[in-house]
Design a protein around this motif. Structure first.
Motif, PDB file in Angstrom:
ATOM      1  N   LEU A   1       2.484   9.672   0.830  1.00 19.84           N
ATOM      2  CA  LEU A   1       2.576   9.325  -0.737  1.00 19.84           C
ATOM      3  C   LEU A   1       2.839  10.592  -1.494  1.00 19.84           C
ATOM      4  O   LEU A   1       2.275  11.689  -1.250  1.00 19.84           O
ATOM      5  N   THR A   2       3.398  10.380  -2.671  1.00 24.23           N
ATOM      6  CA  THR A   2       3.736  11.431  -3.437  1.00 24.23           C
ATOM      7  C   THR A   2       2.686  11.722  -4.486  1.00 24.23           C
ATOM      8  O   THR A   2       2.427  12.584  -5.134  1.00 24.23           O
TER       9      THR A   2
ATOM     10  N   LEU B   1       2.642  18.373  -4.219  1.00 19.74           N
ATOM     11  CA  LEU B   1       1.696  18.025  -2.962  1.00 19.74           C
ATOM     12  C   LEU B   1       1.946  16.575  -2.761  1.00 19.74           C
ATOM     13  O   LEU B   1       2.105  15.854  -3.669  1.00 19.74           O
ATOM     14  N   GLY B   2       1.875  16.119  -1.534  1.00 21.55           N
ATOM     15  CA  GLY B   2       1.867  14.981  -1.086  1.00 21.55           C
ATOM     16  C   GLY B   2       0.899  14.819   0.110  1.00 21.55           C
ATOM     17  O   GLY B   2       0.129  15.691   0.326  1.00 21.55           O
ATOM     18  N   LEU B   3       0.747  13.553   0.540  1.00 22.87           N
ATOM     19  CA  LEU B   3      -0.127  13.008   1.322  1.00 22.87           C
ATOM     20  C   LEU B   3       0.285  12.416   2.666  1.00 22.87           C
ATOM     21  O   LEU B   3       1.190  11.260   2.494  1.00 22.87           O
ATOM     22  N   ALA B   4       0.152  12.775   3.850  1.00 24.10           N
ATOM     23  CA  ALA B   4       0.672  11.997   5.080  1.00 24.10           C
ATOM     24  C   ALA B   4      -0.476  11.536   5.920  1.00 24.10           C
ATOM     25  O   ALA B   4      -1.521  12.188   6.104  1.00 24.10           O
TER      26      ALA B   4
ATOM     27  N   SER C   1      -0.066   3.106  -2.189  1.00 25.29           N
ATOM     28  CA  SER C   1      -0.618   4.281  -2.674  1.00 25.29           C
ATOM     29  C   SER C   1      -2.079   4.238  -3.052  1.00 25.29           C
ATOM     30  O   SER C   1      -2.773   5.089  -3.283  1.00 25.29           O
ATOM     31  N   ALA C   2      -2.499   2.850  -3.265  1.00 24.79           N
ATOM     32  CA  ALA C   2      -4.309   2.793  -3.240  1.00 24.79           C
ATOM     33  C   ALA C   2      -5.039   2.979  -2.166  1.00 24.79           C
ATOM     34  O   ALA C   2      -6.154   3.627  -2.304  1.00 24.79           O
ATOM     35  N   ILE C   3      -4.231   3.116  -0.799  1.00 24.26           N
ATOM     36  CA  ILE C   3      -5.047   3.596   0.253  1.00 24.26           C
ATOM     37  C   ILE C   3      -5.290   5.070  -0.108  1.00 24.26           C
ATOM     38  O   ILE C   3      -6.329   5.548   0.244  1.00 24.26           O
TER      39      ILE C   3
END
Length: 332
Positions: A212-213, A238-241, A223-225
Motif C-alpha cells: 500500500l502506498t 512511506l509504504g506498507l507491506a 487499502s482499507a485493510i
C-alpha cells in the motif's frame, strides 16, 4: 496559452463489483453532465483551450450539445483501441501538447492508466468509478475553476499540488535483473492464481501479500485493510507491506468493495522505504494493481514491488480555491 486536458472513461463505474458487491452504477449521462459543468468551470477559471480524449460514447461532444463555451474544445488525434491504453496514450500526447492540467473522470484504474502516460502534468482526478481512493468526490464546476487556475500558472505548482507516491511493479528472471512492468497508485495485491478472469479482486483468501502506498481508516477497497493498521498520507515517503494469512498477528475487518466486508488475517506488517525492493512470494501468479488483476507472473519469473516517491502531481482543489480567495482571483 493555458491548456487543460479532459480524459473521461465511459467504462468506469460499471465493472463486476456491481454484481458481487453493492456498488452504484455511474451512468454515462451523468458523466456528460459532469463534463458540461467542468468545461464551464474551466472557461471561468482562465483556461484558453481544452483538448480531450475521444471515446466510444462521445462524452465531450455530447456535453457540448447544450453549451457554447467561448474557448475551443478539441479532440486530440490518436488511434482508438477501446481499452485503457487509450487513456495512457492520450495522457502522453497531452504532455507533448503542453497541457497544464489534466482532469480525469474515472476510478483508481483510469487514474493509473493516465499516470502511465505522464506523471508530470498536474492531475485532477474526479471520481466516477468503483473504488475511489485516488480520485476524489467533488463538484465538477469547482474542479474546472481549479484546473483552469493551475493550467494558467497563476499559482505555483508547489502551492497547489502534492507529489504522490506510487509503486513500480518489477518483473524478471531473477531479483537482480528486474525491469519495471507496471505501476500502482494505491495498492498492489499479490494474487495466487493464474487467471485474469474478471480482473477485480474480492477473494482475499487468494491474496498472500498486499502493498500500500497510502492508508486511511476511511478508505474503501484493499487499502482499507492497511487503513485499520496505519495512517499514511499519499505524499508521505512511506509504504506498507502486509503478509496475509495464518498464523495471524491480527485480524482486520475492512470494506474491500462497496457493501462488501472481509475478515483479513494479517501475519506480518512491514514499512516500505523509497527505493526498497520487496519480493513477491508467488510464481506463477498475478499482481492486481489498484484493484484489478493486470500483471502476470509467468512460470520461471520473479516479481517485486518498489516504492517510488516521484509519482503524479495531484491538484488539491481546496488549497487552490483557498489561495484564489487570498489572491482575489475571482474578485474585482
Amino acid at each position: 496559452m493555458s491548456i487543460v486536458g479532459i480524459l473521461a472513461n465511459p467504462a468506469s463505474g460499471k465493472d463486476i463489483r456491481r454484481l458481487v458487491a453493492h456498488g452504484s452504477v455511474f451512468d454515462n449521462q451523468e458523466k456528460v453532465r459532469m463534463v458540461r459543468r467542468l468545461i464551464l468551470g474551466l472557461e471561468r477559471g482562465g483556461a484558453s483551450r481544452v483538448v480531450y480524449m475521444p471515446d466510444s460514447y462521445a462524452t465531450v461532444p455530447r456535453a457540448l450539445n447544450a453549451i457554447s463555451p467561448s474557448i475551443p474544445v478539441e479532440p486530440i488525434e490518436m488511434p482508438m483501441r477501446g481499452n485503457q491504453q487509450d487513456t495512457t496514450t492520450a495522457a502522453g500526447i497531452m504532455e507533448t501538447l503542453g497541457v497544464g492540467c489534466m482532469v480525469v473522470l474515472g476510478g483508481d484504474g483510469t487514474s493509473r492508466a493516465a499516470c502511465k502516460g505522464t506523471v508530470e502534468i498536474p492531475i485532477l482526478p474526479l471520481s466516477t468509478g468503483t473504488n475511489n481512493v485516488f480520485p476524489f468526490m467533488g463538484e465538477a464546476t469547482v474542479a474546472g475553476l481549479a484546473a483552469g487556475i493551475v493550467a494558467g500558472g497563476t499559482l505555483p505548482r508547489e502551492a497547489c499540488c502534492t507529489r504522490a507516491c506510487m509503486f513500480d511493479i518489477l518483473r524478471g528472471k531473477n531479483l537482480s535483473e528486474m525491469e519495471p512492468a507496471d505501476i500502482a497508485l494505491v495498492d498492489a495485491a499479490v494474487y495466487d492464481d493464474v487467471f485474469l478472469a474478471s480482473r477485480a479482486v474480492w477473494h482475499m483468501e487468494k491474496v498472500p501479500q498486499l502493498f500500500l502506498t497510502r492508508c486511511s481508516a476511511s478508505a474503501i477497497g484493499l487499502s482499507a485493510i492497511g487503513g485499520q493498521l496505519r495512517s499514511i498520507r499519499p505524499e508521505e515517503p512511506l509504504g506498507l507491506a502486509l503478509a496475509l494469512g495464518e498464523p495471524a498477528r491480527t485480524t482486520v475487518t475492512a470494506a474491500i468493495a462497496p457493501g462488501m466486508f472481509a475478515e483479513v488475517a494479517v501475519r506480518e506488517i512491514r514499512e516500505m522505504r523509497p527505493g526498497e525492493v520487496h519480493p513477491v512470494s508467488v510464481s506463477p501468479g498475478l499482481i492486481a494493481v489498484d484493484g484489478e488483476r493486470e500483471v502476470e507472473i509467468h512460470r520461471g519469473e520473479r516479481a517485486a514491488v518498489r516504492l517510488n516517491t516521484h509519482g503524479p502531481l495531484v491538484v488539491d482543489v481546496g488549497r487552490v480555491m483557498a489561495l484564489a480567495r487570498e489572491m482575489e482571483i475571482f474578485c474585482r
